[in-house]
Design a protein around this motif. Structure first.
Motif, PDB file in Angstrom:
ATOM      1  N   VAL A 111       0.515  -1.352   0.037  1.00 37.15           N
ATOM      2  CA  VAL A 111       0.025  -0.098  -0.093  1.00 37.15           C
ATOM      3  C   VAL A 111       0.668   1.351  -0.107  1.00 37.15           C
ATOM      4  O   VAL A 111       0.399   2.320   0.158  1.00 37.15           O
ATOM      5  N   HIS A 112       2.091   1.132  -0.175  1.00 37.35           N
ATOM      6  CA  HIS A 112       2.996   2.376  -0.173  1.00 37.35           C
ATOM      7  C   HIS A 112       2.677   3.019  -1.435  1.00 37.35           C
ATOM      8  O   HIS A 112       3.089   2.353  -2.615  1.00 37.35           O
ATOM      9  N   GLY A 113       2.242   4.359  -1.543  1.00 40.72           N
ATOM     10  CA  GLY A 113       1.731   4.792  -2.454  1.00 40.72           C
ATOM     11  C   GLY A 113       2.476   6.439  -3.196  1.00 40.72           C
ATOM     12  O   GLY A 113       2.500   6.912  -3.935  1.00 40.72           O
ATOM     13  N   SER A 157       5.799  -0.309  -8.868  1.00 43.13           N
ATOM     14  CA  SER A 157       6.405   0.223  -7.695  1.00 43.13           C
ATOM     15  C   SER A 157       6.239  -0.893  -6.684  1.00 43.13           C
ATOM     16  O   SER A 157       5.086  -1.507  -6.609  1.00 43.13           O
TER      17      SER A 157
HETATM   18 CO1  B1M Z   1       6.208   1.229   5.288  1.00 42.39          CO
HETATM   19  N1  B1M Z   1       7.873   0.177   5.161  1.00 42.39           N
HETATM   20  N2  B1M Z   1       5.359  -0.252   5.780  1.00 42.39           N
HETATM   21  N3  B1M Z   1       4.633   2.089   5.462  1.00 42.39           N
HETATM   22  N4  B1M Z   1       7.257   2.615   5.062  1.00 42.39           N
HETATM   23  C1  B1M Z   1       8.982   1.048   4.564  1.00 42.39           C
HETATM   24  C2  B1M Z   1       8.974   0.668   3.207  1.00 42.39           C
HETATM   25  C3  B1M Z   1      10.212   0.422   5.411  1.00 42.39           C
HETATM   26  C4  B1M Z   1      11.562   0.255   4.662  1.00 42.39           C
HETATM   27  C5  B1M Z   1      10.453   1.058   6.814  1.00 42.39           C
HETATM   28  C6  B1M Z   1      11.352   0.860   7.707  1.00 42.39           C
HETATM   29  O1  B1M Z   1      11.537  -0.555   8.244  1.00 42.39           O
HETATM   30  N5  B1M Z   1      12.396   1.338   7.716  1.00 42.39           N
HETATM   31  C7  B1M Z   1       9.721  -1.267   5.565  1.00 42.39           C
HETATM   32  C8  B1M Z   1      10.073  -2.131   4.560  1.00 42.39           C
HETATM   33  C9  B1M Z   1      10.989  -3.267   4.676  1.00 42.39           C
HETATM   34  C10 B1M Z   1      11.523  -3.925   3.623  1.00 42.39           C
HETATM   35  O2  B1M Z   1      10.379  -4.693   2.933  1.00 42.39           O
HETATM   36  N6  B1M Z   1      12.434  -3.888   2.948  1.00 42.39           N
HETATM   37  C11 B1M Z   1       8.190  -0.801   5.805  1.00 42.39           C
HETATM   38  C12 B1M Z   1       7.365  -1.920   6.448  1.00 42.39           C
HETATM   39  C13 B1M Z   1       8.178  -2.906   7.102  1.00 42.39           C
HETATM   40  C14 B1M Z   1       5.973  -1.709   6.383  1.00 42.39           C
HETATM   41  C15 B1M Z   1       4.869  -2.570   7.036  1.00 42.39           C
HETATM   42  C16 B1M Z   1       5.017  -4.024   6.772  1.00 42.39           C
HETATM   43  C17 B1M Z   1       4.916  -2.193   8.610  1.00 42.39           C
HETATM   44  C18 B1M Z   1       4.064  -3.218   9.333  1.00 42.39           C
HETATM   45  O3  B1M Z   1       2.858  -3.523   8.857  1.00 42.39           O
HETATM   46  N7  B1M Z   1       4.574  -3.822  10.267  1.00 42.39           N
HETATM   47  C19 B1M Z   1       3.389  -2.065   6.386  1.00 42.39           C
HETATM   48  C20 B1M Z   1       3.189  -2.790   4.940  1.00 42.39           C
HETATM   49  C21 B1M Z   1       1.797  -2.304   4.495  1.00 42.39           C
HETATM   50  C22 B1M Z   1       1.614  -2.957   3.202  1.00 42.39           C
HETATM   51  O4  B1M Z   1       2.063  -2.332   2.008  1.00 42.39           O
HETATM   52  N8  B1M Z   1       1.013  -4.041   2.889  1.00 42.39           N
HETATM   53  C23 B1M Z   1       4.046  -0.611   5.944  1.00 42.39           C
HETATM   54  C24 B1M Z   1       3.155   0.407   6.041  1.00 42.39           C
HETATM   55  C25 B1M Z   1       3.127   1.713   5.914  1.00 42.39           C
HETATM   56  C26 B1M Z   1       2.275   2.868   5.968  1.00 42.39           C
HETATM   57  C27 B1M Z   1       0.759   2.299   5.478  1.00 42.39           C
HETATM   58  C28 B1M Z   1       1.984   3.121   7.236  1.00 42.39           C
HETATM   59  C29 B1M Z   1       2.864   4.139   5.257  1.00 42.39           C
HETATM   60  C30 B1M Z   1       2.611   4.220   3.500  1.00 42.39           C
HETATM   61  C31 B1M Z   1       1.398   5.426   3.337  1.00 42.39           C
HETATM   62  C32 B1M Z   1       1.424   5.667   2.066  1.00 42.39           C
HETATM   63  O5  B1M Z   1       2.276   5.346   1.080  1.00 42.39           O
HETATM   64  N9  B1M Z   1       0.174   6.298   1.657  1.00 42.39           N
HETATM   65  C33 B1M Z   1       4.323   3.670   5.210  1.00 42.39           C
HETATM   66  C34 B1M Z   1       5.603   4.375   5.013  1.00 42.39           C
HETATM   67  C35 B1M Z   1       5.101   5.855   4.978  1.00 42.39           C
HETATM   68  C36 B1M Z   1       6.786   4.043   4.793  1.00 42.39           C
HETATM   69  C37 B1M Z   1       8.176   4.747   4.932  1.00 42.39           C
HETATM   70  C38 B1M Z   1       8.567   5.383   6.001  1.00 42.39           C
HETATM   71  C39 B1M Z   1       8.380   5.933   3.837  1.00 42.39           C
HETATM   72  C40 B1M Z   1       7.928   5.454   2.293  1.00 42.39           C
HETATM   73  C41 B1M Z   1       7.812   6.898   1.695  1.00 42.39           C
HETATM   74  O6  B1M Z   1       6.595   7.246   1.264  1.00 42.39           O
HETATM   75  N10 B1M Z   1       8.995   7.521   1.083  1.00 42.39           N
HETATM   76  C42 B1M Z   1       9.153   3.476   4.301  1.00 42.39           C
HETATM   77  C43 B1M Z   1      10.671   3.950   4.834  1.00 42.39           C
HETATM   78  C44 B1M Z   1      11.420   4.548   3.788  1.00 42.39           C
HETATM   79  O7  B1M Z   1      11.473   4.474   2.654  1.00 42.39           O
HETATM   80  N11 B1M Z   1      12.324   5.550   4.226  1.00 42.39           N
HETATM   81  C45 B1M Z   1       8.466   2.418   4.774  1.00 42.39           C
HETATM   82  C46 B1M Z   1       8.910   8.726   0.525  1.00 42.39           C
HETATM   83  C47 B1M Z   1       8.860   8.424  -1.024  1.00 42.39           C
HETATM   84  C48 B1M Z   1       8.795   9.430  -1.860  1.00 42.39           C
HETATM   85  O8  B1M Z   1       9.977   7.659  -1.444  1.00 42.39           O
HETATM   86  O9  B1M Z   1       8.692   5.638  -1.830  1.00 42.39           O
HETATM   87  O10 B1M Z   1      11.340   5.377  -1.819  1.00 42.39           O
HETATM   88  P1  B1M Z   1      10.079   6.073  -2.086  1.00 42.39           P
HETATM   89  O11 B1M Z   1       9.851   6.439  -3.521  1.00 42.39           O
HETATM   90  C49 B1M Z   1      11.026   6.690  -4.343  1.00 42.39           C
HETATM   91  C50 B1M Z   1      11.921   5.649  -4.769  1.00 42.39           C
HETATM   92  O12 B1M Z   1      11.947   4.574  -3.987  1.00 42.39           O
HETATM   93  C51 B1M Z   1      11.695   5.433  -6.417  1.00 42.39           C
HETATM   94  O13 B1M Z   1      11.427   6.957  -6.735  1.00 42.39           O
HETATM   95  C52 B1M Z   1      10.441   7.599  -5.657  1.00 42.39           C
HETATM   96  C53 B1M Z   1      10.791   9.143  -5.508  1.00 42.39           C
HETATM   97  O14 B1M Z   1      12.198   9.462  -5.575  1.00 42.39           O
HETATM   98  N12 B1M Z   1      10.301   4.649  -6.710  1.00 42.39           N
HETATM   99  C54 B1M Z   1      10.272   4.582  -8.039  1.00 42.39           C
HETATM  100  C55 B1M Z   1       9.346   4.498  -5.937  1.00 42.39           C
HETATM  101  N13 B1M Z   1       8.407   3.581  -7.009  1.00 42.39           N
HETATM  102  C56 B1M Z   1       9.057   3.617  -8.232  1.00 42.39           C
HETATM  103  C57 B1M Z   1       8.615   3.319  -9.495  1.00 42.39           C
HETATM  104  C58 B1M Z   1       9.405   3.343 -10.669  1.00 42.39           C
HETATM  105  C59 B1M Z   1      10.606   4.138 -10.450  1.00 42.39           C
HETATM  106  C60 B1M Z   1      11.247   4.805  -9.070  1.00 42.39           C
HETATM  107  O15 B1M Z   1       9.259   3.069 -11.680  1.00 42.39           O
HETATM  108  C61 B1M Z   1       7.992   2.431 -11.812  1.00 42.39           C
END
Ligand code: B1M
Length: 226
Positions: A111-113, A157
């Motif tokens: 659900v990460h959006g 993603s």
């Molecule tokens: Co979650 N989460 N989360 N989370 N979350 C992470 C990803 C995590 C790294 C946190 C941690 O432990 N430090 C970890 C993943 C571990 C792993 O698998 N390696 C994690 C976890 C474990 C979980 C849960 C399993 C937690 C639990 O329930 N115990 C759960 C899973 C839910 C599910 O999806 N089924 C969960 C839930 C959530 C929330 C719902 C609370 C929330 C999401 C809310 C939402 O999206 N509306 C959330 C969030 C916010 C995060 C962190 C803190 C931030 C993600 C984010 O939005 N970053 C994240 C930690 C982190 O990444 N630092 C984490 C900002 C965003 C702009 O960056 O998404 O990386 P990012 O996107 C970048 C690049 O990745 C890339 O470009 C983007 C912009 O530059 N990119 C692409 C992304 N998609 C792309 C596609 C492309 C190209 C590039 O081409 C198609």
């Protein structure tokens, strides 16, 4: 004078706007601070990178260390999105013709959006037509969207190591539906690597939003990198 750190701090505490119960009462939230930063002429890239994303990076670190939990992270995500919504119109190049069509979504079980939305916004800003399917998108929904929309690129993603394998299932299903020759597959998300993309036979891997647009332009033969 706007301090970009205050935007980051509001993301960290989950203060979306001045009415929020979180953070310092009587102070502005992400929405007001982002509005002020835009009005003051602060570059969009700076607001995004040093404010909104810097704040979320801290939240991610705290989440990893079990210092914050889902409810707090959700509040931070909502605060970040309040700022992102204000930046969206500023990404757009005015009057550009579509350079290609993209269908984008976060794979099933995930659900990460925010990252996916940001990538879609930057693509749109660069002149591509973007159909955003949303998050937690089933394999079959990607395949149906390719059939229905006939995009140049299908972009997936994944933010969880556990949902990365779903990307391969989408690629295999596109093969089975004989759609693969019609569409390029792009993958991205924090846990992905070029190696993984090669392994699942994706055409394009990009680590972030601006390289996503540049790689896509290379593939489609469209010039002017961002
Ligand atoms: Co979650 N989460 N989360 N989370 N979350 C992470 C990803 C995590 C790294 C946190 C941690 O432990 N430090 C970890 C993943 C571990 C792993 O698998 N390696 C994690 C976890 C474990 C979980 C849960 C399993 C937690 C639990 O329930 N115990 C759960 C899973 C839910 C599910 O999806 N089924 C969960 C839930 C959530 C929330 C719902 C609370 C929330 C999401 C809310 C939402 O999206 N509306 C959330 C969030 C916010 C995060 C962190 C803190 C931030 C993600 C984010 O939005 N970053 C994240 C930690 C982190 O990444 N630092 C984490 C900002 C965003 C702009 O960056 O998404 O990386 P990012 O996107 C970048 C690049 O990745 C890339 O470009 C983007 C912009 O530059 N990119 C692409 C992304 N998609 C792309 C596609 C492309 C190209 C590039 O081409 C198609």
């Amino acid at each position: 004078m706007i301090n970009v750190d205050s935007i980051a701090n509001c993301v960290i505490v989950g203060r979306a706007d001045a009415d929020s119960v979180l953070g310092e009462p009587g102070t502005p939230g992400v929405r007001e601070l982002t509005e002020q930063a835009i009005a003051a002429g602060m570059p969009v890239r700076e607001i995004l990178r040093d404010g909104l994303l810097a704040g979320m990076a801290v939240v991610g670190e705290r989440m990893r260390n079990d210092e914050v939990f889902i409810p707090e992270v959700l509040q931070s995500a909502q605060a970040l999105q309040a700022g992102l919504a204000l930046l969206k119109p500023l990404f757009a190049e005015s009057g550009v013709r579509s350079k290609g069509k993209v269908v984008i979504g976060t794979v099933e079980g995930d659900v990460h959006g925010i990252g996916k939305t940001l990538v879609g916004m930057v693509m749109e800003g660069a002149g591509f037509e973007v159909k955003d399917l949303g998050v937690d998108i089933p394999v079959e929904a990607f395949v149906s969207a390719v059939e229905a929309e006939d995009p140049d690129i299908v972009a997936m993603s994944a933010m969880l190591t556990t949902t990365m394998p779903v990307m391969k299932r989408v690629i295999d299903s596109l093969d089975e539906a004989r759609l693969r020759p019609r569409v390029r597959v792009m993958v991205g998300g924090a846990p992905l690597t070029q190696e993984f993309a090669d392994e699942i036979r994706a055409d394009i891997y990009a680590p972030d939003a601006s390289s996503a647009v540049n790689r896509m332009r290379e593939f489609l033969g469209v010039e002017t990198p961002v």
